[in-house]
Design an enzyme around this catalytic site. Sequence first.
Site, PDB file in Angstrom:
ATOM      1  N   ASP A   8       0.852  -1.180   0.000  1.00 45.23           N
ATOM      2  CA  ASP A   8       0.000   0.000   0.000  1.00 45.23           C
ATOM      3  C   ASP A   8       0.890   1.232   0.000  1.00 45.23           C
ATOM      4  OD1 ASP A   8      -2.536  -1.039  -0.059  1.00 45.23           O
ATOM      5  OD2 ASP A   8      -2.505  -1.518   2.077  1.00 45.23           O
ATOM      6  N   GLU A  18      -0.471  17.223   8.584  1.00 42.17           N
ATOM      7  CA  GLU A  18      -0.590  18.144   7.454  1.00 42.17           C
ATOM      8  C   GLU A  18      -0.681  19.588   7.956  1.00 42.17           C
ATOM      9  OE1 GLU A  18      -2.398  15.395   7.723  1.00 42.17           O
ATOM     10  OE2 GLU A  18      -2.085  14.216   5.900  1.00 42.17           O
ATOM     11  N   MET A  39     -14.246  20.250   6.073  1.00 44.32           N
ATOM     12  CA  MET A  39     -13.263  21.328   5.983  1.00 44.32           C
ATOM     13  C   MET A  39     -12.966  21.820   7.389  1.00 44.32           C
ATOM     14  SD  MET A  39     -15.586  24.465   4.537  1.00 44.32           S
ATOM     15  CE  MET A  39     -16.520  23.625   3.302  1.00 44.32           C
ATOM     16  N   SER A  40     -11.856  22.549   7.533  1.00 44.99           N
ATOM     17  CA  SER A  40     -11.532  23.129   8.831  1.00 44.99           C
ATOM     18  C   SER A  40     -11.162  24.593   8.599  1.00 44.99           C
ATOM     19  CB  SER A  40     -10.381  22.363   9.489  1.00 44.99           C
ATOM     20  OG  SER A  40      -9.219  22.526   8.709  1.00 44.99           O
ATOM     21  N   LYS A  65     -10.245  25.880   4.861  1.00 44.03           N
ATOM     22  CA  LYS A  65      -9.409  25.105   3.932  1.00 44.03           C
ATOM     23  C   LYS A  65      -9.964  23.682   3.840  1.00 44.03           C
ATOM     24  CE  LYS A  65      -5.633  23.320   6.901  1.00 44.03           C
ATOM     25  NZ  LYS A  65      -6.138  23.289   8.235  1.00 44.03           N
ATOM     26  N   ASP A  67      -5.775  -4.288   5.933  1.00 43.01           N
ATOM     27  CA  ASP A  67      -6.432  -4.212   7.238  1.00 43.01           C
ATOM     28  C   ASP A  67      -7.955  -4.189   7.158  1.00 43.01           C
ATOM     29  OD1 ASP A  67      -6.486  -1.769   6.077  1.00 43.01           O
ATOM     30  OD2 ASP A  67      -5.452  -0.691   7.693  1.00 43.01           O
TER      31      ASP A  67
END
Lengths: 569, 681
Positions: B308, B349, B384-385, B398, B517
């Site tokens: 992955d 991020e 979004m935040s 954003k 998983d």
Amino acid sequence: MDTADILQIIVFCVLLVALTPVAGGYMARVFSGERVLLDRVLGPVERGIYRLCGIRPDQEQHWTAYALAMLAFNLLGFLLLYALLRAQSWLPLNPAGMAPVLPDLAFNTAVSFMTNTNWQAYGGESTLSYLSQMAGLTVQNFVSAATGIAVLVALIRGFARRSARTVGNFYVDMTRATLYVLLPISIVTALVLVSQGVPQNLDSYTVAHTVEGGRQVIAQGPVASQEAIKQLGSNGGGFFSVNSAHPYENPTPLANFVEMIFLLLLAAGLTDTFGRMVGDRRQGWAIFAAMGILFLAGLGVAYWAELQGNPAAIAAGFDPAAGNMEGKEVRFGIVNSVLWAVATTAASNGSVNAMHDSFMPLGGMVPMVNMMLGEVVFGGVGAGLYGMLIFVLLAVFIAGLMVGRTPEYLGKKIEAKEIKLAMLATLTLPLGVLGFSALTLVLPAGLAGIQDPGPHGLSEVLYAYSSGTGNNGSAFAGFGANSLYHNTTIALAMLLGRFLVILPVLAIAGGLAGKRAVPASAGTFPTHGGLFIGLLVGIVLIVGGLTFFPALALGPVVEHLMLGTGTFF
Amino acid sequence: MMHRTSEISLFDARIAAQAAGVAVRKLDPRELVRNPVIFVTAVVAVLSTVLVLRDLLGTGGSGVGVSGQIAAWLWFTVLFANFAEAVAEGRGKAQAASLRKTKTETAARKVASADATTHQSVPAASLRSGDLVLVEAGDVIPGDGDVVSGIATVDESAITGESAPVIRESGGDRSAVTGGTRVVSDRIVVRITANPGESFLDRMIALVEGAKRQKTPNEIALNILLAGLSIIFLLVVMTLPAFADYSGAAIPVAFLIALLVTLIPTTIGGLLSAIGIAGMDRLVRFSVIAKSGRAVEAAGDVDVLLLDKTGTITLGNRQAAEFIPVGGIAERELAEAAFLSSLADDTPEGKSIVALARQRFGFDASSLDRGGLTFIPFTAQTRMSGVDVAATDTRIRKGAPDTIISMIGSAGRDLTLAVERVAKAGGTPLVVARDGRALGVVYLKDIVKPGIRERFLTLRSMGIKTVMVTGDNPLTAAAIAAEAGVDDFLAEATPEKKLELIRTYQAEGRLVAMCGDGSNDAPALAQADVGVAMNTGTQAAREAGNMVDLESDPTKLIEIVMIGKQLLMSRGALTTFSIANDVAKYFAIIPALFIAAYPQLQALNVMGLASPQSAILSAIIFNALIIVALIPLALKGVAYRPADAASLLRRNLLIYGLGGLVVPFAGIKLIDMAITTLGLV
């Protein structure tokens, strides 16, 4: 060491290497069912045979059906030959008036020729009628060789095919091996031999009066035809008792050379056939190289041993430069005798042009070791290569584990089933050689055949049963093999050595054919390089050496050591 | 933090002492018969003991010195082989002991249904597959199972060593719980999925216990080879008296027995099961539980690794690499807005955006008046935040391009271009908007793990192909694949595509390993030849795979492959060594046996051994001691350096083939000198 000797060995080797791809390529085409030059002539004959016998050439067989066909065909051949030998006195082509062959000898001889051994407990010119020689022995010379080739071809298909159920059609492989390979080459060879003075007639023996006034019966007959297939098919059963030491079997240096080349030609060529049919010719050459190394090593030892000369003879005033000439044809000298001996035992042929019994101990040990290694140094046609492939499986298995992968060869995984069958085939040699030799040494009936005392006598016994089990057929001379006991036990050894190898081989072929192929990667070790060739040679020597070291130590090795102290037999 | 069970020293005194006892117990013929070579040794040991006893009674003890010693060393040979297996088992059990400790008898609260109000207290060991149990804060989960209702934090440190509790909830990919772990908060209802004795721990413990261990396919094949060799040598030895008799030599039975035992491959025969157990044990030390030995062996054969992208090839989180302003906005303005909106964002991020803005424009978070900032956290609904700045009454948001664009209504041409540019380069675009107007794009870059490129290079040299699996579009996937140096990639991967890819490779005859998983990975995990399920994954995934990684570290696939290879190599190397040893033994014993009949055979006594008796005794002692000497190698496995097959073979042939030829010559000679000096013969 003589430059001419070395030169001859080099010429022999170069010619063999050069002819291998020629013979190999031709046979690959024959067994892949492709068109060959002789199709126009032989095609109709082939199709006629199929029609006559009700064979459907496009119908392929599962390995079990293939094996059953092979067994049935061989059994029939055996019964016919046995009947012929027993009844020869009432049948035509018997100018010398030969009596019926005794039951045990007939049994031994029939088994011997069916198994491609050609062990000869009889003297041909004093026992067999022309019909027995031609319709009996020569026929078996062809079909037993063809059987060996057919079994090999089935095994090759096992490697080459992917997820297949069948391994070919036994009858088709038999027919094509005989018709396209053995017959044409034999005819040409027979003509060459006739040109060299080998007789080919059905005349009665000639009575000659020698200059001294003596009377000599000169045996003759259809020699050339049998001589050709005898060499080609790794049969070795000579027309005459002394085999190719007889001037009528082997009259000139050229005839000798041609016969030696033909002795190895098909067995060597089949390595290339193998390479071509599995789609990677390097694999075939790698096996050729392993066989070649073993061949040259044996040749070197035997040549060196014979050059030394017998210390006793030298002490008695013989010229040491002459080497050991006892039991050798002066016409051939040391190099041709040794080259022949090594080639004939390497190739499971068994024809002789000198008496191996009279070789120096180590010189005589080389032919014996060649047989004890399982007749895989070129070996019998077909038989040698399938025997070698058994060793390849063992080598690949051990090497595969050492590189950390489930072992594989030519993309086929070598698993428990293959190892089980390979070990079964490997067991036949110790069983046949050691088992029967030990029996012989404890039974009075067995001991009766031994001519010489001490270790040399032991060598005679070991040689006889190695020759039988290895389906070689050469004899150490000196050994009285024509007795009820030896005829029976050697015949059993021959049967064991032939079919207890063939059946596992066919089972392996069937199993492999059904497997998928794993594509090669950097994680797969290459089986065409020097490393693998060395490993293969090592495995062959180690397995053979570990099995036969004690027996050899008590035979030729101790004899050699005693020679140094002035004791000989 | 990787968790490794503490390394157990090779000769832990306690384990060795225990193993010595077990070695004697393993003389039980029913156990011995599992190993043909050692069984043969035991049979002839009995035979020689009987002969020695007979001679003792018959002659009153004179002349049995050497045969008595031979008989004793035969027993030692069997015991040493048993000891090797026992030590390996002991180490494996010690490894598993910490896990097993958690399997103490706990009571379980069995419930009739997920919403039942009453429960019944039963012993955990009595739970069957399908039973429902209620587990509350402070309880130990009584068995492996799936959460069917509720959400809870679970402390799994007992099996993973990771101290931070993890969340387990019904539905989704985080529903599996392992028996022996502890619920820290809340309550869940668990459906038990394993019957008593079938849980992961049980299976793993069984794998390191010799008696219950199933032989792997290659081990079976090797056993056949060894049995075949034993039969050949049996034939050699059984026929020898006839040859000897003819030659005028008489060989005592004890000497024949000695010859047989030195010839049959006792070295590898004695160490074979220890090697297998140690292989499992090495996996356990890597916190990987294999459900079968077969899976470990298959790992060594793997030709294709499906990896992955996220978490394996790239760091799980992306990092801000660039601010791309649009619509005439200055880069600084975009950076400031992104900076403000990310201040409270604790995701990697978000942190990377703050770091980039600080680095480029020197913004300082400490000088800001935080009181006027209202942070809007990321939620699954809004996707979004952002932040609301009271002082200027602005709202900064954003989020993913489609989310922001649908919020502001339309996207300008330069915004679309910027988003495309980032995607093509293999990155993730994040759009920043202020008061309904797009300011620009933050380029979040996938960071390829340091060193991963070299690992793929190594894998390539081993002949293993690496395939990156990612949900990214082909453009992005290609960019990352090139950067990471994988051989191939599967873009826009779905579980179906993954399964299909595995089947395609398998149809070509390749062996495929993968890890996964989620529940939707289960079919692919089951299809793969080696499927490593992450312990954090679903129960379905854990059932489908043939290995479970307790630490849920997907890069471990590479180690698993190496452990598998090492296991096979150890067997191959010791087999070669064992067979090569026979040459020297012949040179010791054959002259000794026949020197009376043929004094000339002294020439074969190349080691110059003192007497026939000392020669035979030295060979049999060497044969026994070499097993003990090689136990550490069997347990540790032969050294494995990734390389192509040809160089591996060359190296191992040199060490174990040539070494196997030479070592016994020296060893037997030394033992001969020692026993002669000690006057044992």
